[in-house]
Design a protein around this motif. Structure first.
Motif, PDB file in Angstrom:
ATOM      1  N   PHE A   1      -6.097 -23.676 -47.203  1.00 42.12           N
ATOM      2  CA  PHE A   1      -7.307 -23.536 -48.001  1.00 42.12           C
ATOM      3  C   PHE A   1      -7.503 -22.080 -48.405  1.00 42.12           C
ATOM      4  N   LYS A   2      -7.766 -21.871 -49.680  1.00 40.01           N
ATOM      5  CA  LYS A   2      -8.142 -20.564 -50.193  1.00 40.01           C
ATOM      6  C   LYS A   2      -9.250 -20.815 -51.208  1.00 40.01           C
ATOM      7  N   GLU A   3     -10.381 -20.168 -51.014  1.00 38.87           N
ATOM      8  CA  GLU A   3     -11.583 -20.460 -51.801  1.00 38.87           C
ATOM      9  C   GLU A   3     -11.336 -20.373 -53.311  1.00 38.87           C
ATOM     10  N   LYS A   4     -11.864 -21.372 -54.019  1.00 37.99           N
ATOM     11  CA  LYS A   4     -11.786 -21.490 -55.483  1.00 37.99           C
ATOM     12  C   LYS A   4     -10.344 -21.526 -55.984  1.00 37.99           C
ATOM     13  N   THR A   5      -9.445 -22.100 -55.182  1.00 37.15           N
ATOM     14  CA  THR A   5      -8.023 -22.115 -55.515  1.00 37.15           C
ATOM     15  C   THR A   5      -7.421 -23.493 -55.236  1.00 37.15           C
ATOM     16  N   ASN A   6      -6.462 -23.880 -56.078  1.00 35.71           N
ATOM     17  CA  ASN A   6      -5.651 -25.071 -55.810  1.00 35.71           C
ATOM     18  C   ASN A   6      -4.510 -24.684 -54.883  1.00 35.71           C
ATOM     19  N   THR A   7      -4.308 -25.476 -53.836  1.00 37.69           N
ATOM     20  CA  THR A   7      -3.198 -25.262 -52.912  1.00 37.69           C
ATOM     21  C   THR A   7      -2.538 -26.615 -52.647  1.00 37.69           C
ATOM     22  N   ASN A   8      -1.390 -26.569 -51.999  1.00 35.00           N
ATOM     23  CA  ASN A   8      -0.707 -27.800 -51.630  1.00 35.00           C
ATOM     24  C   ASN A   8      -0.697 -27.953 -50.125  1.00 35.00           C
ATOM     25  N   GLY A   9      -0.963 -29.156 -49.684  1.00 39.79           N
ATOM     26  CA  GLY A   9      -0.802 -29.492 -48.288  1.00 39.79           C
ATOM     27  C   GLY A   9       0.463 -30.318 -48.144  1.00 39.79           C
ATOM     28  N   LEU A  10       0.915 -30.473 -46.907  1.00 38.37           N
ATOM     29  CA  LEU A  10       2.097 -31.288 -46.646  1.00 38.37           C
ATOM     30  C   LEU A  10       1.764 -32.357 -45.630  1.00 38.37           C
ATOM     31  N   TYR A  11       2.251 -33.550 -45.876  1.00 35.23           N
ATOM     32  CA  TYR A  11       2.101 -34.667 -44.954  1.00 35.23           C
ATOM     33  C   TYR A  11       3.504 -35.139 -44.616  1.00 35.23           C
ATOM     34  N   LYS A  12       3.921 -34.897 -43.374  1.00 36.21           N
ATOM     35  CA  LYS A  12       5.272 -35.247 -42.938  1.00 36.21           C
ATOM     36  C   LYS A  12       5.189 -36.439 -41.996  1.00 36.21           C
ATOM     37  N   ILE A  13       5.879 -37.525 -42.380  1.00 36.55           N
ATOM     38  CA  ILE A  13       5.880 -38.728 -41.558  1.00 36.55           C
ATOM     39  C   ILE A  13       7.213 -39.449 -41.734  1.00 36.55           C
ATOM     40  N   TYR A  14       7.811 -39.862 -40.613  1.00 33.50           N
ATOM     41  CA  TYR A  14       9.063 -40.626 -40.616  1.00 33.50           C
ATOM     42  C   TYR A  14      10.122 -40.021 -41.544  1.00 33.50           C
ATOM     43  N   ASN A  15      10.403 -38.745 -41.365  1.00 37.46           N
ATOM     44  CA  ASN A  15      11.424 -38.021 -42.127  1.00 37.46           C
ATOM     45  C   ASN A  15      11.151 -37.943 -43.626  1.00 37.46           C
TER      46      ASN A  15
END
Length: 118
Positions: A64-78
């Motif tokens: 998270f960075k205020e007033k910014t688009n960021t990417n998160g990652l969801y890692k599941i079953y390779n």
């Protein structure tokens, strides 16, 4: 490093779902770790906030960075999936963190209170 009582509140504004936990965590400098329902949670905060949630099957990394688009990652079953995040607001005080953000189509408000050392 100190053990602390913490309270977390996660509020999904779209579904009106509210999840609260009272837990014991470990606080060091700009990092808080705790165990929530068999999920290891790590929160690092300085100029941005990074939350990592990990259990035996999956890992979620949110930045998270205020007033910014960021990417998160969801890692599941390779497999790894990108999550789109827009952070509306970040508020960090001595014993309080609040993050208001949109992840995919959900509008989320997360609050963490450090209620004192053990």
């Amino acid at each position: 490093m100190s053990k602390v009582n913490i309270k977390t509140i996660l509020n999904n504004k779209k579904s009106n779902e509210k999840i609260e936990h009272s837990l014991i965590g470990i606080k060091t400098n700009n990092k808080i770790n705790y165990l929530e329902d068999k999920i290891n949670v790590s929160i690092e905060y300085l100029d941005k906030v990074r939350i990592t949630r990990k259990d035996s099957d999956k890992e979620i990394i949110l930045e998270f960075k205020e007033k910014t688009n960021t990417n998160g990652l969801y890692k599941i079953y390779n497999n790894t999936y990108k999550l789109n995040i827009y952070t509306n607001k970040i508020e960090i005080k001595d014993n309080y963190i609040e993050i208001d953000y949109i992840i995919e189509d959900d509008n989320i408000n997360y609050k963490l209170f450090v209620e004192g050392e053990i």
